[in-house]
Design a protein around this motif. Structure first.
Motif, PDB file in Angstrom:
ATOM      1  N   ARG A 126       0.824  -1.215   0.000  1.00  0.00           N
ATOM      2  CA  ARG A 126       0.000   0.000   0.000  1.00  0.00           C
ATOM      3  C   ARG A 126       0.856   1.262   0.000  1.00  0.00           C
ATOM      4  O   ARG A 126       0.539   2.228  -0.703  1.00  0.00           O
ATOM      5  N   LEU A 127       1.934   1.250   0.775  1.00  0.00           N
ATOM      6  CA  LEU A 127       2.784   2.434   0.835  1.00  0.00           C
ATOM      7  C   LEU A 127       3.592   2.594  -0.454  1.00  0.00           C
ATOM      8  O   LEU A 127       3.859   3.718  -0.895  1.00  0.00           O
ATOM      9  N   LYS A 128       3.998   1.491  -1.059  1.00  0.00           N
ATOM     10  CA  LYS A 128       4.676   1.574  -2.360  1.00  0.00           C
ATOM     11  C   LYS A 128       3.745   2.177  -3.402  1.00  0.00           C
ATOM     12  O   LYS A 128       4.165   2.991  -4.234  1.00  0.00           O
ATOM     13  N   LYS A 129       2.486   1.767  -3.366  1.00  0.00           N
ATOM     14  CA  LYS A 129       1.510   2.302  -4.308  1.00  0.00           C
ATOM     15  C   LYS A 129       1.340   3.807  -4.123  1.00  0.00           C
ATOM     16  O   LYS A 129       1.062   4.540  -5.088  1.00  0.00           O
ATOM     17  N   ALA A 130       1.535   4.288  -2.888  1.00  0.00           N
ATOM     18  CA  ALA A 130       1.435   5.720  -2.607  1.00  0.00           C
ATOM     19  C   ALA A 130       2.705   6.471  -2.988  1.00  0.00           C
ATOM     20  O   ALA A 130       2.754   7.701  -2.860  1.00  0.00           O
ATOM     21  N   GLY A 131       3.745   5.751  -3.438  1.00  0.00           N
ATOM     22  CA  GLY A 131       4.949   6.407  -3.934  1.00  0.00           C
ATOM     23  C   GLY A 131       6.123   6.414  -2.993  1.00  0.00           C
ATOM     24  O   GLY A 131       7.136   7.052  -3.276  1.00  0.00           O
ATOM     25  N   TYR A 132       6.036   5.697  -1.868  1.00  0.00           N
ATOM     26  CA  TYR A 132       7.127   5.688  -0.901  1.00  0.00           C
ATOM     27  C   TYR A 132       8.077   4.518  -1.151  1.00  0.00           C
ATOM     28  O   TYR A 132       7.696   3.502  -1.738  1.00  0.00           O
ATOM     29  N   GLN A 133       9.327   4.705  -0.695  1.00  0.00           N
ATOM     30  CA  GLN A 133      10.292   3.610  -0.732  1.00  0.00           C
ATOM     31  C   GLN A 133      10.037   2.713   0.480  1.00  0.00           C
ATOM     32  O   GLN A 133      10.141   3.169   1.615  1.00  0.00           O
ATOM     33  N   VAL A 134       9.737   1.473   0.232  1.00  0.00           N
ATOM     34  CA  VAL A 134       9.339   0.574   1.310  1.00  0.00           C
ATOM     35  C   VAL A 134      10.001  -0.787   1.114  1.00  0.00           C
ATOM     36  O   VAL A 134      10.169  -1.249  -0.020  1.00  0.00           O
ATOM     37  N   LYS A 135      10.364  -1.394   2.217  1.00  0.00           N
ATOM     38  CA  LYS A 135      10.813  -2.787   2.179  1.00  0.00           C
ATOM     39  C   LYS A 135      10.141  -3.543   3.312  1.00  0.00           C
ATOM     40  O   LYS A 135       9.908  -2.998   4.395  1.00  0.00           O
ATOM     41  N   ALA A 136       9.788  -4.796   3.036  1.00  0.00           N
ATOM     42  CA  ALA A 136       9.204  -5.669   4.046  1.00  0.00           C
ATOM     43  C   ALA A 136      10.307  -6.534   4.645  1.00  0.00           C
ATOM     44  O   ALA A 136      11.092  -7.147   3.909  1.00  0.00           O
ATOM     45  N   VAL A 137      10.364  -6.566   5.965  1.00  0.00           N
ATOM     46  CA  VAL A 137      11.397  -7.325   6.691  1.00  0.00           C
ATOM     47  C   VAL A 137      10.684  -8.232   7.686  1.00  0.00           C
ATOM     48  O   VAL A 137       9.805  -7.769   8.416  1.00  0.00           O
ATOM     49  N   HIS A 138      11.100  -9.496   7.734  1.00  0.00           N
ATOM     50  CA  HIS A 138      10.429 -10.466   8.608  1.00  0.00           C
ATOM     51  C   HIS A 138      11.452 -11.050   9.570  1.00  0.00           C
ATOM     52  O   HIS A 138      12.237 -11.935   9.205  1.00  0.00           O
TER      53      HIS A 138
END
Length: 305
Positions: A288-300
């Protein structure tokens, strides 16, 4: 200082006649000591510029040539100031050659004398021209040395009324592109409460209120990255409502974090073991945040490998 190997003589002449690729740019940050050049350089770095502090003038042409043909560096910003010494007089001359290689802007920072004296008093740092003179006298001498450079500057910025954050915001406004205001890197982190709350989390959301896929036998060995597990968690109305509310909250907060100069933000989602619900949430929020134009990474953090 970042050390870069100068091009060989045979290639230097070719570089001097070959224009840079479209989109390339060099910004030279200069000005009076105490006016905020270091803070300005960090702001350019946040905008994605390759930043170098106090590059020797003898290397400026070679540096411009390297930037011009580099496939990785699109924009660069360097600080050139009175620390350069007597060779600083050659900057206007060198600038002519640099502009043949790269589109180049000179940004000159200045501030009122009283403000500069106060800043030196607060930081207790000596003026770069030396300790033998008063700060006030050193400022006068520095203005005389830098006057020819001020005359060739494309942009003059008076920082007298700026604090560090306001100067950064001013640089971002004047030199950033529309999409560069979102250079904040967001980490959507999943974790299990049984292993402890992440120490580096800026925000923590507890998703243990959602139905746990662990108790569905076919999901027990899977993770929240599996489409079947994600669909199971998402089918509950409280999941969808929670995601919508958190998304609205993040889209409200992130521009304010950007404005205040934050470069990294960690948003953590925790469930019991860090395998199902939190993983699904981190993945979905990342999308969702990537779709809004932000740089995002998912970390588990705790998801089984």
């Amino acid at each position: 200082m970042v050390l870069m190997t100068p091009p060989k003589k045979a290639s230097r002449s070719r570089a001097a006649t070959k224009p840079a690729k479209p989109g390339k740019e060099l910004v030279i940050v200069t000005g009076i000591s105490g006016s905020g050049k270091a803070s300005a350089l960090r702001a350019f770095e946040d905008l994605g510029y390759h930043a170098v502090d106090n590059l020797p003038l003898e290397l400026l042409l070679e540096f411009a040539a390297l930037v011009g043909k580099s496939p990785e560096v699109r924009q660069a910003a360097i600080v050139v100031d009175v620390r350069e010494g007597s060779t600083l007089d050659r900057l206007p001359e060198i600038l002519v050659g640099v502009r043949k290689l790269l589109p180049t802007r000179v940004v000159f920072l200045d501030a009122q004398d009283a403000v500069l004296v106060r800043r030196y008093s607060e930081t207790r740092r000596p003026h770069p021209l030396g300790r033998s003179e008063t700060v006030s006298r050193s400022i006068v001498e520095e203005r005389q040395v830098l006057d020819p450079i001020r005359n060739v500057a494309d942009t003059l910025i008076d920082t007298s009324n700026f604090n560090v954050h306001q100067l950064r915001a001013h640089i971002l406004d004047r030199f950033g592109h529309e999409d560069q205001g979102k250079q904040l890197l967001v980490s959507c982190l999943s974790f299990g409460f049984k292993n402890g709350v992440p120490l580096d989390a800026d925000m923590v959301f507890d998703v243990r209120f959602l139905p746990n896929p662990h108790f569905v036998p076919e999901f027990r060995k899977l993770t929240g990255q599996d489409p079947k597990v994600a669909a199971y968690v998402r089918k509950f109305s409280q999941t969808r409502e929670f995601l919508d509310k958190v998304t609205d909250l993040m889209l409200y907060l992130l521009p304010h974090y950007v404005q205040e100069g934050k470069s990294y933000l960690t948003v953590a989602f925790g469930c019991t073991g860090g395998q199902h619900r939190s993983v699904m949430m981190a993945e979905e929020m990342s999308k969702r945040l990537k779709k809004a134009g932000y740089q995002v990474k998912a970390v588990h953090r705790d998801m089984p490998r």
